[in-house]
Scaffold this motif. Structure first.
Motif, PDB file in Angstrom:
ATOM      1  N   ASP A  31       0.828  -1.204   0.000  1.00 43.98           N
ATOM      2  CA  ASP A  31       0.000   0.000   0.000  1.00 43.98           C
ATOM      3  C   ASP A  31       0.866   1.260   0.000  1.00 43.98           C
ATOM      4  O   ASP A  31       0.567   2.239  -0.699  1.00 43.98           O
ATOM      5  CB  ASP A  31      -0.925   0.008   1.220  1.00 43.98           C
ATOM      6  N   LEU A  32       1.946   1.236   0.766  1.00 47.00           N
ATOM      7  CA  LEU A  32       2.844   2.391   0.796  1.00 47.00           C
ATOM      8  C   LEU A  32       3.465   2.641  -0.571  1.00 47.00           C
ATOM      9  O   LEU A  32       3.579   3.789  -1.018  1.00 47.00           O
ATOM     10  CB  LEU A  32       3.948   2.180   1.829  1.00 47.00           C
ATOM     11  N   ALA A  33       3.849   1.564  -1.245  1.00 46.03           N
ATOM     12  CA  ALA A  33       4.437   1.721  -2.580  1.00 46.03           C
ATOM     13  C   ALA A  33       3.436   2.339  -3.540  1.00 46.03           C
ATOM     14  O   ALA A  33       3.768   3.214  -4.349  1.00 46.03           O
ATOM     15  CB  ALA A  33       4.915   0.369  -3.096  1.00 46.03           C
ATOM     16  N   ALA A  34       2.175   1.914  -3.443  1.00 44.49           N
ATOM     17  CA  ALA A  34       1.140   2.435  -4.334  1.00 44.49           C
ATOM     18  C   ALA A  34       0.852   3.901  -4.038  1.00 44.49           C
ATOM     19  O   ALA A  34       0.703   4.721  -4.955  1.00 44.49           O
ATOM     20  CB  ALA A  34      -0.133   1.607  -4.191  1.00 44.49           C
ATOM     21  N   VAL A  35       0.771   4.251  -2.755  1.00 45.40           N
ATOM     22  CA  VAL A  35       0.480   5.636  -2.387  1.00 45.40           C
ATOM     23  C   VAL A  35       1.660   6.546  -2.735  1.00 45.40           C
ATOM     24  O   VAL A  35       1.480   7.681  -3.192  1.00 45.40           O
ATOM     25  CB  VAL A  35       0.136   5.719  -0.884  1.00 45.40           C
ATOM     26  N   ALA A  36       2.885   6.053  -2.525  1.00 44.47           N
ATOM     27  CA  ALA A  36       4.066   6.847  -2.849  1.00 44.47           C
ATOM     28  C   ALA A  36       4.195   7.095  -4.345  1.00 44.47           C
ATOM     29  O   ALA A  36       4.733   8.121  -4.768  1.00 44.47           O
ATOM     30  CB  ALA A  36       5.326   6.157  -2.332  1.00 44.47           C
ATOM     31  N   ALA A  37       3.690   6.176  -5.146  1.00 42.98           N
ATOM     32  CA  ALA A  37       3.826   6.301  -6.599  1.00 42.98           C
ATOM     33  C   ALA A  37       3.105   7.524  -7.148  1.00 42.98           C
ATOM     34  O   ALA A  37       3.498   8.063  -8.191  1.00 42.98           O
ATOM     35  CB  ALA A  37       3.307   5.041  -7.283  1.00 42.98           C
ATOM     36  N   ASP A  38       2.050   7.984  -6.458  1.00 41.94           N
ATOM     37  CA  ASP A  38       1.335   9.169  -6.964  1.00 41.94           C
ATOM     38  C   ASP A  38       1.890  10.475  -6.386  1.00 41.94           C
ATOM     39  O   ASP A  38       1.343  11.547  -6.601  1.00 41.94           O
ATOM     40  CB  ASP A  38      -0.173   9.066  -6.725  1.00 41.94           C
ATOM     41  N   GLY A  39       2.997  10.354  -5.624  1.00 38.12           N
ATOM     42  CA  GLY A  39       3.700  11.552  -5.166  1.00 38.12           C
ATOM     43  C   GLY A  39       3.155  12.195  -3.913  1.00 38.12           C
ATOM     44  O   GLY A  39       3.605  13.264  -3.531  1.00 38.12           O
ATOM     45  N   ARG A  40       2.215  11.538  -3.237  1.00 36.01           N
ATOM     46  CA  ARG A  40       1.615  12.177  -2.072  1.00 36.01           C
ATOM     47  C   ARG A  40       2.409  11.947  -0.785  1.00 36.01           C
ATOM     48  O   ARG A  40       2.223  12.669   0.194  1.00 36.01           O
ATOM     49  CB  ARG A  40       0.188  11.675  -1.878  1.00 36.01           C
ATOM     50  N   ILE A  41       3.231  10.915  -0.758  1.00 33.82           N
ATOM     51  CA  ILE A  41       4.052  10.643   0.407  1.00 33.82           C
ATOM     52  C   ILE A  41       5.446  10.268  -0.053  1.00 33.82           C
ATOM     53  O   ILE A  41       5.682  10.013  -1.235  1.00 33.82           O
ATOM     54  CB  ILE A  41       3.481   9.507   1.286  1.00 33.82           C
ATOM     55  N   THR A  42       6.370  10.215   0.913  1.00 31.69           N
ATOM     56  CA  THR A  42       7.723   9.765   0.646  1.00 31.69           C
ATOM     57  C   THR A  42       7.991   8.533   1.481  1.00 31.69           C
ATOM     58  O   THR A  42       7.783   8.554   2.704  1.00 31.69           O
ATOM     59  CB  THR A  42       8.746  10.869   1.007  1.00 31.69           C
ATOM     60  N   ARG A  43       8.431   7.441   0.843  1.00 30.29           N
ATOM     61  CA  ARG A  43       8.810   6.246   1.581  1.00 30.29           C
ATOM     62  C   ARG A  43      10.081   6.527   2.365  1.00 30.29           C
ATOM     63  O   ARG A  43      10.991   7.191   1.898  1.00 30.29           O
ATOM     64  CB  ARG A  43       9.068   5.077   0.619  1.00 30.29           C
ATOM     65  N   THR A  44      10.149   6.009   3.583  1.00 31.88           N
ATOM     66  CA  THR A  44      11.345   6.125   4.406  1.00 31.88           C
ATOM     67  C   THR A  44      11.691   4.743   4.930  1.00 31.88           C
ATOM     68  O   THR A  44      10.924   3.787   4.770  1.00 31.88           O
ATOM     69  CB  THR A  44      11.111   7.062   5.599  1.00 31.88           C
ATOM     70  N   HIS A  45      12.831   4.655   5.573  1.00 35.19           N
ATOM     71  CA  HIS A  45      13.224   3.396   6.187  1.00 35.19           C
ATOM     72  C   HIS A  45      12.233   3.044   7.297  1.00 35.19           C
ATOM     73  O   HIS A  45      12.155   3.724   8.317  1.00 35.19           O
ATOM     74  CB  HIS A  45      14.631   3.503   6.767  1.00 35.19           C
TER      75      HIS A  45
END
Length: 258
Positions: free
Chosen positions: A44-58
């Protein structure tokens, strides 16, 4: 069993909302709040990050705060004269020997420059989570400088998050000088939950805490409380009537106006 697309989409929208509200969420907290497995949370994080709304972190995700919040350069030009006056008053509150903490923010950077002009150094230990503050103080003769590690916000040039909180708990400060985004009768607040959490940890390790806040912060509370006025003092250029209008009432010894 395959989960219907509309359920997945709804869950991911809830995830966006949670991250926006908290600023930063670790995977384990996402799993707890949404009742999903770590593997599902990462998808889910990968999908949400793909639209630019969040940044994945460690180990989690960071809201779009890093892009939306004004950059260091943009903030440096605001209320420049007021920040200089606040810094000039705050430098008189800093001990010349012992250990102090300097927060991120342009007014605290002004304080760092004031410390250099005051020839602070021998016997003084400065701890910071701000790379600009470290850049100002690095190489000052006799001054011992420590930079806390953590997650990096590039527009603010600040290190924060769980690693920074863990690091700050190893210190004791004679004084801490902090920034903030808003102040009212309830106290000082920031728009990012993790930064507010970090500042609370700093105050918990400090003998004296001072917020350096210019007049533009008066009556502008933001979502995440840092501290009420029983826990720290204020150095500001805001006039007494403006402070009283939003019910900020501090003893003279803990409210320095410039």
């Amino acid at each position: 069993m395959r989960v219907p697309f509309h359920e997945v989409a709804g869950r991911r929208e809830r995830l966006r909302g949670l991250i926006r509200a908290d600023g930063f969420l670790p995977v384990r907290e996402i799993c707890r709040r949404l009742g999903i497995s770590p593997a599902t949370a990462r998808r889910d994080l990968a999908a949400v990050a793909a639209d630019g709304r969040i940044t994945r972190t460690h180990g989690g995700a960071l809201a779009d705060y890093n892009a939306a919040f004004a950059s260091l350069g943009e903030r440096a030009g605001r209320a420049r004269t007021a920040k200089g006056r606040i810094a000039a008053a705050a430098v008189r509150l800093a001990p010349r020997r012992g250990t102090i903490f300097l927060d991120a923010g342009t007014t605290v950077q002004a304080l760092a420059r004031a410390l250099v002009r005051a020839k602070a150094g021998p016997g003084l230990v400065v701890v910071t989570n701000s790379l600009p503050v470290a850049n100002v103080l690095g190489g000052v003769p006799g001054l011992e400088l420590h930079v806390l590690g953590g997650m990096f916000l590039h527009r603010q040039a600040v290190l924060f998050g769980p690693a920074a909180v863990a690091a700050v708990r190893k210190w004791r400060f004679d004084a801490a000088f902090l920034g903030g985004e808003g102040m009212d009768g309830a106290g000082v607040s920031n728009s990012h939950a993790e930064i507010a959490r970090f500042q609370r940890a700093v105050l918990g390790r400090s003998r004296a805490g001072w917020f350096l806040l210019d007049h533009t912060k008066v009556g502008r509370p933001t979502p995440h409380a840092v501290a009420d006025w029983s826990r720290a003092g204020l150095v500001t250029d805001a006039a007494a009537p403006a402070l009283a209008a939003v019910d900020i009432r501090l003893p003279v010894s803990r409210c320095i106006t410039v």
